[in-house]
Write an enzyme that holds these catalytic residues in place. Sequence first.
Site, PDB file in Angstrom:
ATOM      1  N   GLY A  45       0.788  -1.218   0.000  1.00 50.41           N
ATOM      2  CA  GLY A  45       0.000   0.000   0.000  1.00 50.41           C
ATOM      3  C   GLY A  45       0.824   1.273   0.000  1.00 50.41           C
ATOM      4  O   GLY A  45       2.025   1.285  -0.278  1.00 50.41           O
ATOM      5  N   LEU A 190       6.855  17.703  11.021  1.00 53.13           N
ATOM      6  CA  LEU A 190       8.044  17.717  11.876  1.00 53.13           C
ATOM      7  C   LEU A 190       9.163  16.853  11.306  1.00 53.13           C
ATOM      8  O   LEU A 190      10.333  17.240  11.306  1.00 53.13           O
ATOM      9  CB  LEU A 190       7.676  17.237  13.283  1.00 53.13           C
ATOM     10  N   HIS A 447      22.298  -1.588  32.072  1.00 51.85           N
ATOM     11  CA  HIS A 447      23.229  -0.471  32.256  1.00 51.85           C
ATOM     12  C   HIS A 447      24.509  -0.731  31.463  1.00 51.85           C
ATOM     13  O   HIS A 447      25.043  -1.837  31.510  1.00 51.85           O
ATOM     14  CB  HIS A 447      23.584  -0.311  33.738  1.00 51.85           C
TER      15      HIS A 447
END
Length: 477
Positions: A45, A190, A447
């Site tokens: 599409g 944007l 982390h």
Amino acid sequence: MVVGEISQERDLIIIGGGPGGYSAAIRGAQLGLAVTLIEQSEMGGVCLNVGCIPSKVFTHAAAKCAETAHLQELGIGSSTDIFDFKKLLSYKAKVINQLRTGVESLCNANKIEIIRGKATFLGVDRIGVENGHQFDIFEFEQVIIATGSSPIMPPALKRKGKRTLLPYELFMLEEMPEHLIVRGQDYIALEAASSFAALGTKVSIVIDEKISFPFDESINKELNRLFKKRKVSVHKENEFISTSETEDEITITFKTGKHVENSIQGTHLVVSGTSTPNLDSLGINRFGIEQTSEGFIKVGENMQSSIPSIYAIGDVTEGPMLAVKAIKQGKTAVASIAGEKVAMSLTFYPVIAHTIPPAVSVGLTEENARDFGLDVRISQFALGGNGYATITGKKDGFIKVISNSATEIIEGLHMIGEGAIEMAGSFVQLLEMAAKEEDIKFPLYAHPGFNEGLLEAIEGLIGQAIHAIPVKNNSLL
């Protein structure tokens, strides 16, 4: 034209092979349904061929261009590197072809019958499909309309030449604009402004009066700061007057908030206007299907229309015109057809923009909370305090949390910064689960990583963010 003498019977027909249509087809096959998909153009599409995917090739390239200075710090590349627009266009074509081929292969692997042609309703249980000189008639048990929408120019703006563009046309240009004027303030505007500015184009944004960017006001403020930093001019609160176009440039004229007439000259103007559902050629209005005043098909929670045999998904239905909506609706529709009890809600969907850096909003904004009179606590953690942001040189942005003071349930999550798009799914999941502050504080976070910013923002609600400077006289302490 050759007309099929005998109508062919099908269980489920899907009209439209975009993200919603092909997702519905594949999910239907997975649920044991015999599926026929009709597509008059290319599989995938508008989204895959001229919309979402091409535009994100540009935003990806722009993000890489924006990294040049940091890469040089790392000893990678040099200041003599030149952006090659022709190579970008070649890469765009390659990506589109690969993804389209992948969609076709998936449909084939799931034994989905694909018929090429233009579909027209002949009744509430029959359609005709025209392909060149061939015209076939199909009877069906159920049909899903997934024909999408088409962008249209605002009524006040009439196209006068080749320099006034709809959004998808911008990413089909064969040369870089020298000065791009962007009229609009939605995510498409944007992304266009941010990416073309990073690729070297001069950019000006013209915003209609009293309308801001579509995010939490803190993100809107940060976007304005970043645009100013990158020399993108933003003209706010304007009333459009007219455009004029020559062979070499286009001029847009408007009134400012003080009713002073102003004008901007550029080489191209892109307009993020409205879209209209692709329904006229289907002929469904002849059968009394319930539609809105704007022409969208009204559907229930299971995507069924007022005619039991007809379902509708994506841009032909009310609500945001987003691929994520179409995909979810497609899966919901076929699950209902397969006999499952399902319902879909658009209460929480991510509003995103692939700007530099990207932005996402989910749930209530700070302004929403004020309008609803909610007593909320708000915390905002700047990514400048995140270790991984420092390593990668992507310290712009923040994560913002809005929490209900009485229940500690999270009401809104907002982010502008690297990793925002990937965090969007987690934000939606947390709000769908009605997560409380403790639900976010309890887990362990990888982390170093941008994900730690969410933990810091939550802990900041009670003044306990580790990598944030304490706020003096904080009443929450």
